[in-house]
Structure formats: C-alpha cells, structure tokens
Design a protein around this motif. Structure first.
Motif, PDB file in Angstrom:
ATOM      1  N   HIS A  72      23.792  24.288  10.475  1.00  0.00           N
ATOM      2  CA  HIS A  72      22.919  25.028   9.551  1.00  0.00           C
ATOM      3  C   HIS A  72      21.466  24.851   9.980  1.00  0.00           C
ATOM      4  O   HIS A  72      21.170  24.105  10.912  1.00  0.00           O
ATOM      5  N   HIS A  74      18.669  23.551   8.735  1.00  0.00           N
ATOM      6  CA  HIS A  74      17.744  22.459   8.422  1.00  0.00           C
ATOM      7  C   HIS A  74      17.288  21.774   9.710  1.00  0.00           C
ATOM      8  O   HIS A  74      18.054  21.618  10.657  1.00  0.00           O
ATOM      9  N   HIS A  77      19.036  19.393  11.999  1.00  0.00           N
ATOM     10  CA  HIS A  77      20.247  19.867  12.691  1.00  0.00           C
ATOM     11  C   HIS A  77      19.923  20.881  13.790  1.00  0.00           C
ATOM     12  O   HIS A  77      20.527  20.862  14.848  1.00  0.00           O
ATOM     13  N   HIS A 134      26.196  23.734   0.405  1.00  0.00           N
ATOM     14  CA  HIS A 134      24.973  23.021   0.763  1.00  0.00           C
ATOM     15  C   HIS A 134      23.824  24.009   0.617  1.00  0.00           C
ATOM     16  O   HIS A 134      24.035  25.208   0.737  1.00  0.00           O
ATOM     17  N   ASP A 156      26.368  17.036   5.301  1.00  0.00           N
ATOM     18  CA  ASP A 156      25.583  18.036   4.587  1.00  0.00           C
ATOM     19  C   ASP A 156      26.427  18.927   3.680  1.00  0.00           C
ATOM     20  O   ASP A 156      26.622  20.109   3.950  1.00  0.00           O
ATOM     21  N   HIS A 204      23.809  16.588  -1.106  1.00  0.00           N
ATOM     22  CA  HIS A 204      24.470  15.692  -0.144  1.00  0.00           C
ATOM     23  C   HIS A 204      25.551  14.857  -0.816  1.00  0.00           C
ATOM     24  O   HIS A 204      25.494  14.587  -2.015  1.00  0.00           O
TER      25      HIS A 204
HETATM   26 ZN   LIG Z   1      21.110  20.054   5.469  1.00  0.00          ZN
END
Ligand SMILES: [Zn+2]
Ligand SMILES: [Zn+2]
Length: 269
Positions: A72, A74, A77, A134, A156, A204
């Motif tokens: 994803h 974020h 990542h 998420h 996540d 989370h």
């Molecule tokens: Zn995340």
C-alpha cells in the motif's frame, strides 16, 4: 528441466525481513526451484541507499530481485519502489488504488497491477494478494506458495476479517503484524485522534488480535512458525509481542520477533 525440478526437495522458501515497522518495511522472499532462485521483495519502505545496504548485508544485490510487491501507499512501505524498479528494470506489482494514491507516477514500463485473488506467477513462486482493512486506498497483503510451502505476509490491518483468515489458510509460516499492546496504546502520549486511528478497525493489529489469529490458524491448519512484525516503537515491546504469541501458540509453533531496524535473520518458511 521439468523432470530435474521434481527431484528437488520442496519447501524451499526462505525469507528475511530487512526492517519492519514505521521506520521502514521491506522483506525478501526467496524460492528455490531446481537450480534457479526467485526473489520477491515485499515493500521498499527505505531510502534506496539504505535498501541497497540492507540487501548487501543479506548477501544479495538489488539486480537479483525478480519482482517487487508493494502492499500500500504509506511511506513506510512504498519508499524507494519507483527508483529501484526503474534503476534495475524490475516489475513492480501494486493495486490500482495504491497506484492512484501515489499519483500514478511513471514506472518506465515496469508497473504491473495486482488485485485481490488474482495469482501472480513468478516462476518458482506463486503470489496471491488479498485485501485487508487498513486506512489506505486499496491495500493488499499476500501469500507466497512454492508448490509445497505457503508463507503469509500480513502487516498493516485494523482487524482480522473472514476473508483474511480464508486467504491465510494452509500457511506454514506467517509474518504477522503485532503492532501494539492495547494498554500501552491507551496510556501513551499519542493524541486521542491517533490512538483512535491506530487502535481502530482500519488501523493496526494489536498483539491480542494477532495472537487470536495465530491461534485460530494453528487450530485450523499447518501453522508452525510466526514472526511478529511491524511493532510500534512507542506502544509495544518485543517481550509483550512474544508473550502474547507464546500464550496463544507457544509449544506448537516457533516464534520470532522482527526488529524495527535490523529485521530478522534468514528463516525457512
Ligand atoms: Zn500502513
Ligand atoms: Zn506500515
């Protein structure tokens, strides 16, 4: 070639976390099929020089990576995914939602779209993405299968759904988010909105929820190893994560805890 491959003992997936948590996530997964190795890099949440350094410390060069999978958008990542994919000409898989969320940059022809349930064949490794709850546009987590052993990667997510449990059925090893201890999160100096976000249904996974999932997978299948991952530096400790898992699956499955910065050693799935 095919005949030779059948003679090789199966269950040859190895993996190594290169870092885990809000300071940056990356995991190398290696499958051996006959004489050839397949390397998948899951997430690139580091600067490119740091990622090169950690790959080298793992005994690898970036040009050995056959595919990149981004879970994803974020920052912990996605990191240097575009730079690495373009520099080394590595196919990079992500959902359409993730691609939209990062502003649809040019991947120089290396972008491959992934979606829930659609298997990705990397030769020695079959990757199966699945959606998770998420707070990202279209987050995916994944299982990897070499024809014998199945490894699940699950970080996540705010809560475990029936879909997640189904996707992970049959996994021998799980890299599993143990983000926070609920009491530590409640008592932390995080502002209320952040506590609600992290502990919420699209945030989370708490140690207790991770332990419950591990327990149910152990009862249902062939789980024999769990690596706790994506631990919060403020709201968790390696001891608390390990204890939660130990109480749920201790004695029946091996437990490791990935370090935020140094990740884990090479482990067999
Ligand atoms: Zn995340
Ligand atoms: Zn993350």
């Amino acid at each position: 070639m095919r005949q030779a491959r059948r003679l090789v003992p199966r269950g040859m997936i190895r993996f190594k976390s290169l870092g885990s948590g809000s300071s940056g996530n990356a995991t190398v997964i290696q499958a051996r099929g006959g004489a050839s190795l397949t390397h998948l890099l899951v997430d690139c949440g580091l600067g490119i020089r740091e990622l090169d350094k950690r790959l080298a410390a793992a005994g690898m060069m970036a040009d050995q990576v056959d595919a990149i999978f981004i879970t994803h958008e974020h920052g912990d990542h996605i990191g240097c995914a575009r730079q690495l994919a373009v520099r080394e000409r590595i196919p990079v898989y992500m959902s359409e939602g993730t691609y939209a969320a990062i502003g649809q940059p040019d991947f120089g022809g290396m972008l491959r779209l992934a979606c829930d349930g659609a298997a990705i064949d990397l030769g020695g490794l079959e990757v199966r993405p699945f959606t998770v709850p998420h707070d990202a546009r279209e987050p995916l987590q994944l299982t990897c299968h070499d024809g014998d052993t199945r490894l699940g990667v699950l970080t996540d997510l705010g809560h475990v759904t029936a879909h997640v449990e189904q996707a992970l059925a049959g996994c021998a090893t799980l890299l599993l988010e143990c983000n926070h201890d609920e009491a530590m999160l409640r008592a932390s100096t995080y502002p209320p909105f952040l506590k609600r976000r992290v502990g919420g249904a699209y945030g989370h996974l708490a140690n207790s929820a991770a332990a419950a999932l591990a327990q149910s997978l152990l009862a249902a299948g062939r789980l024999r190893q769990v690596v706790a991952a994506h631990l919060s530096e403020q709201n968790n400790t390696p001891e608390l994560a390990r204890t939660a898992l130990q109480q749920a699956i201790g004695g029946a499955a091996e437990i490791h805890v990935a370090d935020g910065r140094s990740g884990s050693g090479w482990l067999s799935a």
